[in-house]
Motif scaffolding. Structure first.
Motif, mmCIF file in Angstrom:
data_model
loop_
_atom_site.group_PDB
_atom_site.id
_atom_site.type_symbol
_atom_site.label_atom_id
_atom_site.label_comp_id
_atom_site.label_asym_id
_atom_site.label_seq_id
_atom_site.Cartn_x
_atom_site.Cartn_y
_atom_site.Cartn_z
ATOM 1 N N PHE A 1 0.228 3.491 2.139
ATOM 2 C CA PHE A 1 0.497 3.713 3.551
ATOM 3 C C PHE A 1 1.780 4.485 3.795
ATOM 4 N N ARG A 2 1.822 5.101 4.951
ATOM 5 C CA ARG A 2 3.073 5.574 5.497
ATOM 6 C C ARG A 2 3.063 5.159 6.958
ATOM 7 N N ARG A 3 4.139 5.377 7.673
ATOM 8 C CA ARG A 3 4.272 4.829 9.021
ATOM 9 C C ARG A 3 3.117 5.209 9.929
ATOM 10 N N ALA B 1 9.855 8.311 8.202
ATOM 11 C CA ALA B 1 8.865 7.664 9.063
ATOM 12 C C ALA B 1 7.450 8.119 8.728
ATOM 13 N N HIS C 1 6.286 10.269 5.903
ATOM 14 C CA HIS C 1 5.786 10.648 4.583
ATOM 15 C C HIS C 1 5.736 9.467 3.629
ATOM 16 N N THR D 1 7.298 0.252 -7.340
ATOM 17 C CA THR D 1 6.637 1.444 -6.803
ATOM 18 C C THR D 1 7.210 2.697 -7.449
ATOM 19 N N HIS E 1 4.848 -9.472 -3.957
ATOM 20 C CA HIS E 1 5.450 -8.223 -4.423
ATOM 21 C C HIS E 1 4.376 -7.168 -4.637
ATOM 22 N N VAL F 1 -1.310 -0.557 -12.415
ATOM 23 C CA VAL F 1 -2.218 0.016 -11.416
ATOM 24 C C VAL F 1 -3.328 0.765 -12.146
ATOM 25 N N ARG G 1 11.211 -1.333 -6.472
ATOM 26 C CA ARG G 1 11.465 -0.628 -7.722
ATOM 27 C C ARG G 1 10.173 -0.443 -8.495
ATOM 28 N N THR H 1 9.408 -6.908 -13.421
ATOM 29 C CA THR H 1 10.313 -7.393 -12.362
ATOM 30 C C THR H 1 10.469 -8.893 -12.516
ATOM 31 N N PHE I 1 3.320 -5.099 -13.267
ATOM 32 C CA PHE I 1 2.331 -4.702 -12.263
ATOM 33 C C PHE I 1 1.661 -3.399 -12.689
ATOM 34 N N GLU J 1 3.147 0.306 -0.129
ATOM 35 C CA GLU J 1 4.022 1.488 -0.264
ATOM 36 C C GLU J 1 3.278 2.668 -0.859
ATOM 37 N N LEU J 2 2.317 2.380 -1.740
ATOM 38 C CA LEU J 2 1.561 3.477 -2.350
ATOM 39 C C LEU J 2 0.493 4.021 -1.411
ATOM 40 N N VAL K 1 3.187 -5.627 -1.395
ATOM 41 C CA VAL K 1 4.122 -4.638 -0.847
ATOM 42 C C VAL K 1 4.041 -3.323 -1.622
ATOM 43 N N VAL K 2 3.940 -3.405 -2.933
ATOM 44 C CA VAL K 2 3.837 -2.189 -3.751
ATOM 45 C C VAL K 2 2.592 -1.386 -3.357
#
Lengths: 253, 78
Positions: free
Chosen positions: B42-44, A145, A147, A186, B32, B8, A184, B21, B6, B39-40, B35-36
Motif C-alpha cells: 500500500f501507499r497512502r 504520502a 509513493h 521491509t 509485524h 516473502v 526494517r 527481527t 519474515f 508497507e509493501l 505491517v510489512v
C-alpha cells in the motif's frame, strides 16, 4: 597548490561563490572532519555555525513523540545546513546529524551574517537555496504520502549517492528504515530483491550501487523532479505511477 | 524475546529475510508481518495496482521452521 581552497570547492555552493565572496569568507572558513552520529542541532537550538559538506551527508529529521524519525532532507555537497543564519540569528527547526562521516567546511554564523551584509551575491545565494529547499520539502511531502516504500527507497539511495558523490553509501538498513518511515524488515526484503537483481550489493552498513540506470527505473519520478531542480507540487496519481516496480519486474542476473 | 524471520514468496520466487527481527512473541511477529505487508502493498492513496494473489509472508524461527503463513490478500490497509 592551494589545498585549503580546493577542499572547500568540493561543496557546490562554495564553488559557485564569486571571488569577492570567497575572499570575504576565507579567513573564517575552516575544514573539519565529523563522524557518523555527530549531532549538529536539535530543534530550537541557535544556529551558531553553517555547515557546507565537502563529503559525507547531513540529515535533517523530524522526531515524533513516539520516537520515530522522518526524513525531511539530506544535505551533501549540493547544499548547506544553517545557511539561513546568514540573514540574522536563527534557530534550527529540525534535528540535524551527520549521517555519513566526512569533511565539512564550517563558518561561524555571526561572522557569516556580517559578511552577507557586504555581499549581494551571498544574499541571493541564500534566498535561492531556501527556495530550492522549500520546493524539495514539498516534493518529499508528496512523495512520502503518495509513493510506495520500494520507489522511495530507490529514490533515497540515488539521492544519497548523488549528494556524497560516491556509489558506495555507508548507511545501515535500520537507518534507511527510519528515514523511510518503514519497518526494517521491509527495507531488508526490498534490498534483498534489489541485490538479487544485481542493482545493488550490500553488507552490514554499506550499500554499493551497481546498476544506477535500473535503480533510477525503480525510483519514483520525484528523483528526476528534484534532480532537475523543478519547483512546485507534482500531482501524485495512479497514472503517474509509470516507473518500474522492484518486486514485479524482477529479472535474475 | 526471540528472533523471527519474515520470508516473502510470490508463488514462484522467494525473498528471504536474512537479518531477522527481535520480537516478544509470535503474536508480535504476526503484527509485524502485517505491517510489512501493508508497507509493501500500500501507499497512502491506496493499494498498488498489482496482482498480489499469490504473495505470502511466512514467519520462521531461528531454526528456519515455519511458524505462520499469511496471504497478502488477507491483509487490509491500516
Amino acid at each position: 597548490m592551494d589545498t585549503y581552497v580546493e577542499s572547500h570547492q568540493d561543496n557546490q555552493l562554495l564553488a559557485a561563490l564569486t571571488p569577492n565572496a570567497i575572499a570575504l569568507m576565507r579567513p573564517d572558513l575552516r575544514s573539519i572532519s565529523l563522524k557518523q552520529g555527530h549531532e549538529l542541532y536539535d530543534p530550537g537550538d541557535d544556529i551558531d555555525q553553517i555547515y557546507f559538506p565537502q563529503s559525507g551527508l547531513l540529515s535533517l529529521v523530524v522526531v515524533t513523540k513516539d520516537g520515530r524519525f522522518f526524513e525531511t532532507s539530506a544535505v551533501g555537497r549540493d547544499g548547506a545546513v544553517g545557511l539561513q543564519a546568514g540573514l540574522g540569528p536563527r534557530r534550527s527547526f529540525t534535528r540535524a546529524t551527520v549521517q555519513i562521516a566526512g569533511k565539512f567546511s564550517v563558518i561561524p554564523a555571526d561572522r557569516f551574517a556580517s559578511i552577507v551584509q557586504d555581499d549581494r551575491t551571498l544574499r541571493d545565494l541564500i534566498s535561492r537555496y531556501i527556495e530550492v529547499l522549500w520546493a524539495e520539502a514539498q516534493q518529499i511531502a508528496a512523495c512520502n504520502a503518495g509513493h510506495d516504500a520500494s520507489a522511495r527507497l530507490c529514490r533515497w539511495l540515488l539521492q544519497c549517492a548523488d549528494r556524497i558523490g560516491l556509489d558506495l553509501v555507508e548507511l545501515t538498513q535500520e537507518f534507511l528504515a527510519q528515514m523511510l518511515g518503514a519497518r526494517r524488515t521491509t527495507v531488508t526484503l526490498l534490498a534483498k530483491s534489489l541485490q538479487e537483481q544485481g542493482v545493488i550489493k550490500y553488507r552490514r552498513g554499506r550499500i554499493q550501487i551497481l546498476d544506477r540506470e535500473r535503480l533510477k527505473h525503480f525510483a519514483c519520478e520525484c528523483y528526476h523532479v528534484m534532480q532537475s531542480g523543478k519547483t512546485g507540487l507534482t500531482t501524485i496519481t495512479q497514472s503517474s505511477f509509470a516507473h518500474g516496480d522492484v518486486l514485479f519486474q524482477r529479472t535474475r542476473r | 524475546m526471540a528472533m523471527f524471520y519474515f520470508n516473502v514468496h510470490d508463488g514462484d520466487l522467494l525473498i528471504a529475510d536474512e537479518e531477522g527481527t527481535d520480537l516478544v512473541d509470535i503474536d508480535a511477529a504476526r503484527a509485524h508481518a502485517v505491517v510489512v505487508v501493508q508497507e509493501l502493498m500500500f501507499r497512502r492513496s491506496g493499494m498498488l495496482d498489482r496482482d498480489w494473489s499469490e504473495w505470502t509472508i511466512s514467519i520462521h524461527d531461528d531454526d528456519g521452521a515455519e511458524m505462520l503463513l499469511l496471504h497478502f490478500s488477507d491483509v487490509s490497509p491500516q
